[in-house]
Design a protein around this motif. Structure first.
Motif, PDB file in Angstrom:
ATOM      1  N   ARG A 151       0.843  -1.201   0.000  1.00 49.89           N
ATOM      2  CA  ARG A 151       0.000   0.000   0.000  1.00 49.89           C
ATOM      3  C   ARG A 151       0.877   1.249   0.000  1.00 49.89           C
ATOM      4  O   ARG A 151       1.986   1.250   0.537  1.00 49.89           O
ATOM      5  N   LEU A 153       0.722   5.298   1.078  1.00 44.25           N
ATOM      6  CA  LEU A 153      -0.001   6.388   1.721  1.00 44.25           C
ATOM      7  C   LEU A 153       0.505   7.691   1.106  1.00 44.25           C
ATOM      8  O   LEU A 153       1.628   8.117   1.373  1.00 44.25           O
ATOM      9  N   THR A 166       0.277   6.469  15.070  1.00 43.10           N
ATOM     10  CA  THR A 166       0.081   5.021  14.976  1.00 43.10           C
ATOM     11  C   THR A 166       0.286   4.362  16.328  1.00 43.10           C
ATOM     12  O   THR A 166      -0.514   3.523  16.763  1.00 43.10           O
ATOM     13  N   ASP A 171      -4.731   8.455  15.016  1.00 43.67           N
ATOM     14  CA  ASP A 171      -5.236   8.468  13.646  1.00 43.67           C
ATOM     15  C   ASP A 171      -5.965   7.150  13.433  1.00 43.67           C
ATOM     16  O   ASP A 171      -5.348   6.089  13.372  1.00 43.67           O
ATOM     17  N   ASP A 173      -7.141   5.727  10.986  1.00 43.19           N
ATOM     18  CA  ASP A 173      -6.766   4.970   9.791  1.00 43.19           C
ATOM     19  C   ASP A 173      -5.550   4.081  10.026  1.00 43.19           C
ATOM     20  O   ASP A 173      -5.257   3.203   9.208  1.00 43.19           O
ATOM     21  N   TYR A 174      -4.840   4.313  11.119  1.00 46.47           N
ATOM     22  CA  TYR A 174      -3.592   3.581  11.363  1.00 46.47           C
ATOM     23  C   TYR A 174      -3.722   2.524  12.448  1.00 46.47           C
ATOM     24  O   TYR A 174      -2.726   1.923  12.856  1.00 46.47           O
ATOM     25  N   ASP A 197      -1.764  -0.748  13.228  1.00 43.21           N
ATOM     26  CA  ASP A 197      -1.544  -1.452  11.974  1.00 43.21           C
ATOM     27  C   ASP A 197      -0.040  -1.657  11.832  1.00 43.21           C
ATOM     28  O   ASP A 197       0.721  -0.701  11.709  1.00 43.21           O
ATOM     29  N   ARG A 261      -3.691  14.813  16.028  1.00 41.32           N
ATOM     30  CA  ARG A 261      -3.177  13.441  16.024  1.00 41.32           C
ATOM     31  C   ARG A 261      -1.770  13.369  16.588  1.00 41.32           C
ATOM     32  O   ARG A 261      -1.314  12.297  16.989  1.00 41.32           O
TER      33      ARG A 261
END
Length: 361
Positions: A151, A153, A166, A171, A173-174, A197, A261
Motif C-alpha cells: 500500500r 499512503l 500510529t 489516527d 486509519d492507522y 496497523d 493526532r
C-alpha cells in the motif's frame, strides 16, 4: 518549507529597516572577521544529537519490526494476535514508544538549526513539521509512504507524526478499530490502548530511520557559515505563537476534546525548550562577533533567549505538577512568548544589519 522562507523574507525586511534606523555603536568588523568566526561547536552539537537520534530511530525501527513479525506470524489477524500473544505485542509496542519518546526530544534539540538552515530545512518538513496532503497540500511533507504490504499512503505528513499517531492510536486509519487491545488487562480501554496497523508502523519507522540517516550524512557534509547561523536565529526564534497554538490544541490543554493526532505523547512545552536550547548554542557561537558591533545589545540577546526559555520552563513545570491550563490561558501565554521572541529577533536582526550579514534564502 514555505513557512520557513516566509519568516526569512520577513526577517530580511526587518533587517533592512533596522539598518536604516540605527547608528552602529562601533565600526562594523571587516569581512574577514565575519568569515573566520568559530562555528565548530554548532556542528559538533548537531552531530552529537543527530547521532543519538539515529540510534533511537534504529531502536524504533527494530521494535516496530518485532511487532510486525508477530502480526505476520498471526497472518495479520489482529484479534487472534491480541488474544494469544498480547503480552509480546505490548512489549514490542512499549519498546517502540520508548524509542519514539527518546528520538523526538533529540530531534527537537536540533530543529532550530535544521529548520532554520535552508540547506537542511527539507529534512525538518519530512521528519517533524510537514502537514499531510489532506490537511495542507501547499505545505505537505513531500513524501509518499510505501508500506510493506504494498500500500502507498500519499503525502501522509511528517514521519514523527505518522509514527506517533500510529503508536498512540490518534489516527483511526492507522489502527484496527474492531480489535480490543487491553494493554494492561484491567478490563477497560484507556487512551492509547489500541492495536496499531503493523504495516503502517513498520513503514513509518523504517522511513523515519532512513531520513535520519540521510540527515546525518547531510550534517557531516555541512559546514556552518555566519550567515546561516544568523538566519537560523532570525527564522526560528519568532515561532512561539505557532508552537503555543499546537500546545493549546493538544490533549495537554484541550483534553479529550482535542482532535490533534500528534503532540500527544510529549507536551509541546518540552519541545519549545529543546528548540530554544539549540538556538542558544547557535547564538553562543556568534555572540563574540555580535559584541564587536554592539556589546550591550549582544548581552541583551543572550539574556532574552535565556529568559524566554525559563518562561516556557516555568509553564511546563506547572503543567507537570498537575496544572491544566485553559485554551484562553494558553493563548495569553503564547502571546507573551511571541512578544518576547519578536523583540529578541529584532535585536538579532539589528546586529546582523550592523555586521553587514545577508541572510540565506
Amino acid at each position: 518549507m514555505q513557512r520557513i522562507f516566509a519568516f526569512v523574507m520577513a526577517a530580511l525586511l526587518l533587517v533592512a529597516g533596522c539598518q536604516a534606523a540605527t547608528s552602529p555603536s562601533a565600526e562594523a568588523p571587516g569581512r574577514s572577521a565575519v568569515e573566520t568566526v568559530d562555528l565548530s561547536e554548532i556542528k559538533r552539537y548537531l552531530q552529537a544529537n543527530v547521532q543519538a537520534l539515529e540510534e533511537a530511530a534504529s531502536a524504533l525501527a527494530a521494535a516496530s519490526d518485532r511487532y510486525y513479525a508477530l502480526a505476520s506470524e498471526a497472518n495479520f489477524d489482529y484479534a487472534a494476535l491480541w488474544q494469544r500473544r498480547s503480552a509480546e505485542a505490548v512489549e514490542a509496542l512499549m519498546a517502540a514508544r520508548t524509542a519514539w519518546m527518546t528520538a523526538s526530544p533529540l530531534y527537537e534539540k536540533v530543529e532550530g538549526i535544521v529548520a532554520g538552515t535552508p540547506a537542511l530545512a527539507t529534512f525538518d518538513v519530512i521528519l517533524d513539521a510537514g502537514a499531510s496532503g489532506e490537511e495542507d497540500p501547499e505545505n505537505a511533507a513531500p513524501i509518499d509512504l510505501t508500506l510493506p504490504d504494498g500500500r502507498i499512503l500519499p503525502r501522509p505528513g511528517n514521519l514523527f507524526g505518522v509514527t506517533e499517531s500510529t503508536l498512540w492510536g490518534t489516527d483511526p486509519d492507522y489502527v484496527l478499530a474492531d480489535v480490543t487491545a487491553d494493554w494492561d488487562g484491567d478490563g477497560a480501554l484507556g487512551f492509547g490502548e489500541v492495536a496499531p496497523d503493523a504495516n503502517v508502523l513498520k513503514g513509518g519507522a523504517d522511513a523515519l530511520y532512513q531520513y535520519v540517516v540521510e540527515l546525518s550524512q547531510a550534517v557531516e557534509a555541512w559546514e556552518p557559515t555566519t550567515a546561516e547561523a544568523f538566519t537560523a536565529l532570525i527564522v526560528m526564534t519568532p515561532t512561539m505563537s505557532e508552537y503555543f497554538a499546537s500546545w493549546r490544541d493538544s490533549r495537554f490543554v484541550a483534553g479529550e476534546a482535542s482532535t490533534q493526532r500528534d503532540f500527544v505523547a510529549i507536551s509541546r512545552l518540552a519541545d519549545i525548550q529543546d528548540i530554544l536550547g539549540g538556538l542558544e548554542v547557535v547564538y553562543a557561537q556568534v555572540r563574540p562577533l555580535a559584541e564587536t558591533a554592539n556589546p550591550e545589545q549582544a548581552a541583551q540577546i543572550a539574556a532574552g533567549l535565556s529568559a524566554l526559555k525559563s518562561f516556557v520552563a516555568d509553564i511546563y513545570a506547572q503543567e507537570q505538577a498537575g496544572r491544566r491550563y485553559t485554551p484562553e490561558e494558553a493563548d495569553i501565554l503564547g502571546a507573551e512568548a511571541q512578544n518576547r521572541a519578536t523583540a529578541i529577533t529584532g535585536q538579532i536582526s539589528q546586529i546582523a544589519a550592523e555586521l553587514g550579514i545577508e541572510l540565506v534564502e
